[in-house]
Design a protein around this motif. Structure first.
Motif, short mmCIF file in Angstrom:
data_model
loop_
_atom_site.label_atom_id
_atom_site.label_comp_id
_atom_site.label_asym_id
_atom_site.label_seq_id
_atom_site.Cartn_x
_atom_site.Cartn_y
_atom_site.Cartn_z
N ALA A 77 18.44 -9.30 -1.67
CA ALA A 77 17.03 -9.15 -1.55
C ALA A 77 16.21 -9.62 -2.89
O ALA A 77 16.71 -9.41 -3.87
N ARG A 79 13.28 -10.31 -5.43
CA ARG A 79 12.18 -9.45 -6.09
C ARG A 79 10.62 -9.96 -6.06
O ARG A 79 10.29 -11.13 -6.34
N SER A 196 5.82 0.37 5.90
CA SER A 196 6.89 -0.64 6.82
C SER A 196 6.20 -0.40 8.23
O SER A 196 6.02 0.76 8.60
N LEU A 216 7.52 -5.01 4.97
CA LEU A 216 6.77 -4.19 4.27
C LEU A 216 5.29 -4.76 3.87
O LEU A 216 5.24 -6.05 3.82
N ALA A 238 11.26 -7.08 5.21
CA ALA A 238 12.01 -6.13 4.15
C ALA A 238 13.47 -6.29 4.00
O ALA A 238 14.10 -5.79 3.06
N ASP A 239 14.12 -7.03 4.84
CA ASP A 239 15.34 -7.34 4.68
C ASP A 239 15.66 -8.20 3.65
O ASP A 239 16.93 -8.69 3.30
N LYS A 242 12.38 -7.15 -1.84
CA LYS A 242 12.02 -5.56 -2.61
C LYS A 242 10.78 -5.53 -3.35
O LYS A 242 10.50 -6.58 -4.20
#
Length: 250
Positions: A77, A79, A196, A216, A238-239, A242
């Motif tokens: 993930a 940032r 989500s 997200l 989302a995968d 983050k």
């Protein structure tokens, strides 16, 4: 079924998930066939099929037409930094969505007028049907699309001003804070709501993901005092990403 005991298909899915996690089933490896799962775990065809469906729904494996089911390569993930500091310094559309100074990106956009939907009107404190400027952005890092954003600005505020089009005019390509300051609106607070949902087909086509996988959504609204000047939906897979927040404490 005794309390706390998992259904058979979840136990099988859990063991296969562990093998994917520890590398026993590495990325691009073929998942054991339904018959192989049935024999290895001593379960029925139905249980084996449901276990495979669980892994597919979680995005750990993918089906390839005429070939079988394979372990997906899921990247670590990345940032997406959010912040409580909203200034005019280097305030480009990309920077206002990704405040991590180490990340440099580009964007493409398209603006057009439309009538505000009930949801947009509620967020901007205007009437449904009022005219807004909608702008769609696709943000990329190193040529890879990573983020989508759709923003709405009430034309009652920006219409017939130099900042009516977010990507054109003397302040085209600057952020909301600087553009609004040019028409004497001082942006001094912002709200964000994070939720989500399943990614829509058109979104995942742009982001290079699988329709239905989770995204997200950051619903963000800029305010000048109590007046909403812009609202936007920021979408990231989302995968693959983050959200990281750095907020000042007063």
């Amino acid at each position: 079924m005794p309390f706390g005991e998992q259904p058979a298909y979840l136990r099988v899915a859990s063991d296969l998930r562990k093998k994917i996690s520890d590398g026993s089933l590495p990325p691009h490896a073929r998942l054991p066939s339904q018959a192989r799962i049935r024999e290895e775990y001593g379960v029925s065809d139905t249980v084996a099929l449901e276990a495979r469906k669980v892994l597919m729904a979680e995005g750990l494996v993918e089906g390839r037409s005429g070939s079988g089911t394979y372990v997906r390569e899921v990247p670590s993930a990345r940032r997406v930094a959010r912040t409580g500091h909203w200034t005019m310094e280097e305030c480009t559309p990309f920077r206002q969505e990704q405040s991590d100074e180490r990340v440099r990106g580009t964007w493409e956009s398209r603006s057009e007028r439309e009538e505000a939907s009930h949801e947009t009107a509620e967020r901007l404190f205007i009437e449904p049907g009022d005219t807004v400027m909608r702008t769609r952005y696709v943000f990329s890092v190193e040529g890879e699309p990573v983020m989508l954003s759709t923003s709405w600005e009430p034309l009652a505020l920006t219409g017939r001003t130099p900042v009516m089009l977010p990507e054109e005019g003397p302040l085209g390509g600057r952020g909301v804070v600087e553009r609004m300051a040019a028409i004497d609106l001082v942006v001094d607070n912002v709200t964000e709501e994070v939720a989500s949902r399943a990614g829509r087909a058109e979104e995942m086509a742009e982001l290079g993901g699988v329709p239905g996988h989770a995204v997200l959504v950051v619903a963000r609204t800029y305010f000048a005092g109590k007046r909403a000047v812009e609202t936007a939906d920021v979408v990231v897979p989302a995968d693959r990403f983050k959200l990281a927040y750095h907020l000042p404490v007063r």
